[in-house]
Write an enzyme that holds these catalytic residues in place. Structure first.
Site, mmCIF file in Angstrom:
data_model
loop_
_atom_site.group_PDB
_atom_site.id
_atom_site.type_symbol
_atom_site.label_atom_id
_atom_site.label_comp_id
_atom_site.label_asym_id
_atom_site.label_seq_id
_atom_site.Cartn_x
_atom_site.Cartn_y
_atom_site.Cartn_z
ATOM 1 N N HIS A 47 0.840 -1.209 0.000
ATOM 2 C CA HIS A 47 0.000 0.000 0.000
ATOM 3 C C HIS A 47 0.874 1.258 0.000
ATOM 4 O O HIS A 47 0.606 2.209 -0.731
ATOM 5 C CB HIS A 47 -0.894 0.050 1.250
ATOM 6 C CG HIS A 47 -1.880 -1.066 1.378
ATOM 7 N ND1 HIS A 47 -2.006 -1.819 2.526
ATOM 8 C CD2 HIS A 47 -2.811 -1.551 0.514
ATOM 9 C CE1 HIS A 47 -2.982 -2.707 2.361
ATOM 10 N NE2 HIS A 47 -3.468 -2.577 1.150
ATOM 11 N N SER A 49 -2.741 -7.825 3.239
ATOM 12 C CA SER A 49 -2.979 -7.607 4.671
ATOM 13 C C SER A 49 -3.356 -8.920 5.347
ATOM 14 O O SER A 49 -2.936 -9.206 6.474
ATOM 15 C CB SER A 49 -4.110 -6.593 4.869
ATOM 16 O OG SER A 49 -3.772 -5.366 4.298
ATOM 17 N N ARG A 55 -1.821 -6.261 -8.233
ATOM 18 C CA ARG A 55 -0.617 -7.035 -7.942
ATOM 19 C C ARG A 55 -0.387 -8.124 -8.972
ATOM 20 O O ARG A 55 0.748 -8.445 -9.309
ATOM 21 C CB ARG A 55 -0.728 -7.683 -6.550
ATOM 22 C CG ARG A 55 -0.714 -6.704 -5.420
ATOM 23 C CD ARG A 55 -1.209 -7.332 -4.150
ATOM 24 N NE ARG A 55 -2.582 -7.784 -4.312
ATOM 25 C CZ ARG A 55 -3.356 -8.205 -3.330
ATOM 26 N NH1 ARG A 55 -2.880 -8.251 -2.104
ATOM 27 N NH2 ARG A 55 -4.589 -8.580 -3.545
ATOM 28 N N LYS A 87 -17.416 -6.129 9.405
ATOM 29 C CA LYS A 87 -16.564 -7.242 8.941
ATOM 30 C C LYS A 87 -15.515 -7.607 9.988
ATOM 31 O O LYS A 87 -14.610 -8.398 9.715
ATOM 32 C CB LYS A 87 -15.870 -6.858 7.635
ATOM 33 C CG LYS A 87 -16.750 -6.997 6.414
ATOM 34 C CD LYS A 87 -15.896 -7.006 5.162
ATOM 35 C CE LYS A 87 -16.717 -7.119 3.902
ATOM 36 N NZ LYS A 87 -15.896 -6.796 2.719
#
Ligand code: PNS
Length: 166
Positions: free
Chosen positions: A22, A133, A95, A46
């Site tokens: 990031h 992450s 990515r 979440k």
């Protein structure tokens, strides 16, 4: 043609937590656009590891020295937030090919919702193409090293969140 010369980009995400992938995209965005806002989704339903306020604190700590990087939290539709901010561009990192399908769906839905906001994809440094992450949290929890993959403050904050096993 849009005559506005001051281009504002929004870089949205969960950032739970911020990774060096990031950080790499934000640095690239800060070079490409006049200003970039790191827009952290408040997705408490979440059950993120870090509350939105903590995720914001981390990003502010990392980008405090950048005059054209802002950090905010948002909820609701991303395009509505971007329109409120009068942003021109949504930045997303790509990515690998596996990201493409989901990202294209989101970009085209966002375009349908607001055709004035363009999505721009940026590739992170190849060192970070496998980084996420989710993997950072899993590897850390199982006792693996994440040094070099996240900003130092993330490692420190993870230490106070996760009891390590492994
Ligand atoms: O880093 P992430 O979790 O992949 O980011 C996803 C994010 C925050 C960009 C996406 O979930 C989002 O934009 N959420 C806000 C709600 C919204 O606008 N949904 C419609 C997207 S087409």
């Amino acid at each position: 043609m849009d005559e506005k010369s001051n281009k504002l980009a929004v870089y949205p995400g969960s950032f739970d937590p911020l990774t060096n992938g990031h950080v790499d995209i934000i640095e690239r965005g800060a070079r490409l656009f006049d200003r970039i806002v790191v827009a952290i989704l408040v997705n408490e339903e979440k059950c993120p590891l870090f509350a939105a306020a903590e995720r914001k604190e981390i990003a502010v700590d990392v980008f405090g020295g950048f005059s054209n990087v802002e950090v905010e939290t948002f909820d609701g539709l991303l395009v509505d937030y971007a329109a409120r901010r009068e942003a021109d561009v949504i930045v997303r990192g790509l990515r690998a090919i596996s990201d493409f399908e989901y990202e294209m769906q989101m970009a085209l839905m966002n375009r349908r919702l607001n055709k004035m906001i363009e999505t721009v994809f940026m590739m992170p440094d190849e060192r970070y193409t496998y980084l996420s992450s989710r993997l950072v949290k899993e590897v850390y929890a199982l006792g693996g090293t994440i040094t070099g993959l996240v900003p130092e403050i993330v490692e420190t904050r993870l230490a106070s969140k996760i009891q390590r096993g492994g």
